[in-house]
Design a protein around this motif. Structure first.
Motif: not given
Length: 285
Positions: A119-144
């Motif tokens: 959940k973002p605190f405000s609109a107009g934001l962007s960042t990235n998110l990296v999720i690692t698990t026991d099977r793979r890695s996810y790369h996510i581009a977050l925008t609000s």
């Protein structure tokens, strides 16, 4: 329970004094150096599509190295659902100050599923998110944005499906190899299966007049396989030679009574008995 990740990554800060002896020149961020990175990121980013939604969930096909777009909004929680049975290792974000990021789970056992909540605190934001698990890695581009947010996103896993198909094909080939050269009209299924009920208990037994075939469930491949003993009229058991072909034991003879035995202190015993033709059709008792 939802856990909120509060780790903030701080980059080291260096102060360069003008005229300092031996000082290295500042790192340049020339456009010709950045352009290939920007081009690669754009090419790797997979955007949400209308046909990709199942109800309110955007379902992406998973590909290693791809970047998946997640559109969020203030006062809206976006659910990033991982594969069932997948174990979360770590979550890292480029901006942990203006985004609330946590994780929770649903289901239990083999159906247990991890969810990353964003959940973002405000609109107009962007960042990235990296999720690692026991099977793979996810790369996510977050925008609000202002009000519109994706309720949830998840993935299909074509590579896993391909592996499952290959395993099914291999099992089919193994079964075909057992059946090669066997004439169906020569098969006899007059065997009864009795005794204990272990996970490896045979499904049925049959013979072609020369060999006896014992068919096991798929669980035989993931556990210890029981040896087979022939039992004579005196009740004495003798270990017999057999071959394993996929889920089948192949014994190069016809027998009246055999036992599968596994364990020592608490031994599991399953008996296979040849009965009068037509009395049984390979059903367990």
């Amino acid at each position: 329970m939802t856990r909120t990740l509060t780790t903030t990554l701080l980059a080291p800060c260096f102060i360069l004094l003008a005229g300092s002896a031996g000082a290295s020149p500042p790192i340049r961020n020339a456009s010709h150096e950045v352009a290939p990175v920007a081009i690669a990121n754009r090419a790797a980013t997979i955007e949400p599509t209308a046909q990709g939604f199942i109800n309110a969930v955007q379902v992406y096909p998973f590909t290693d190295g791809a970047i998946y777009r997640a559109i969020t909004a203030p006062e809206r929680v976006t659910d990033i659902a991982l594969q069932q049975g997948e174990t979360l290792v770590a979550v890292a974000s480029g901006d942990t100050v203006r985004w609330v990021i946590g994780d929770t789970t649903s289901g239990s056992g083999t159906e247990k599923q991890t969810h990353i909540l964003v959940k973002p605190f405000s609109a107009g934001l962007s960042t990235n998110l990296v999720i690692t698990t026991d099977r793979r890695s996810y790369h996510i581009a977050l925008t609000s944005g202002m009000t519109t947010a994706m309720a949830a996103l998840s993935w299909t896993y074509p590579h896993d499906a391909l592996i499952a198909l290959k395993r099914a094909a291999a099992a089919s080939q193994e079964t075909a190899a057992v059946a090669a050269g066997i004439e169906v009209e020569q098969l006899h299924f007059n065997y009864a299966v009795s005794g204990d009920q272990p996970a490896w208990r045979p499904l049925r037994a049959f013979d072609d007049g020369r060999q006896t075939f014992i068919e096991f469930p798929a669980t035989l491949a993931v556990g210890e396989a029981p040896p087979i003993f022939l039992v004579d009229r005196k009740g004495e058991a003798q270990l017999v030679n057999y071959r394993v072909k996929g889920r089948f034991y192949v014994v190069d003879r016809i027998f009246d009574v055999a036992e599968l035995r596994l364990g020592t202190k608490h031994q599991q015993i399953v008996r296979i008995s040849r009965v009068a033709e037509g009395s049984h059709e390979g059903r367990g008792s």
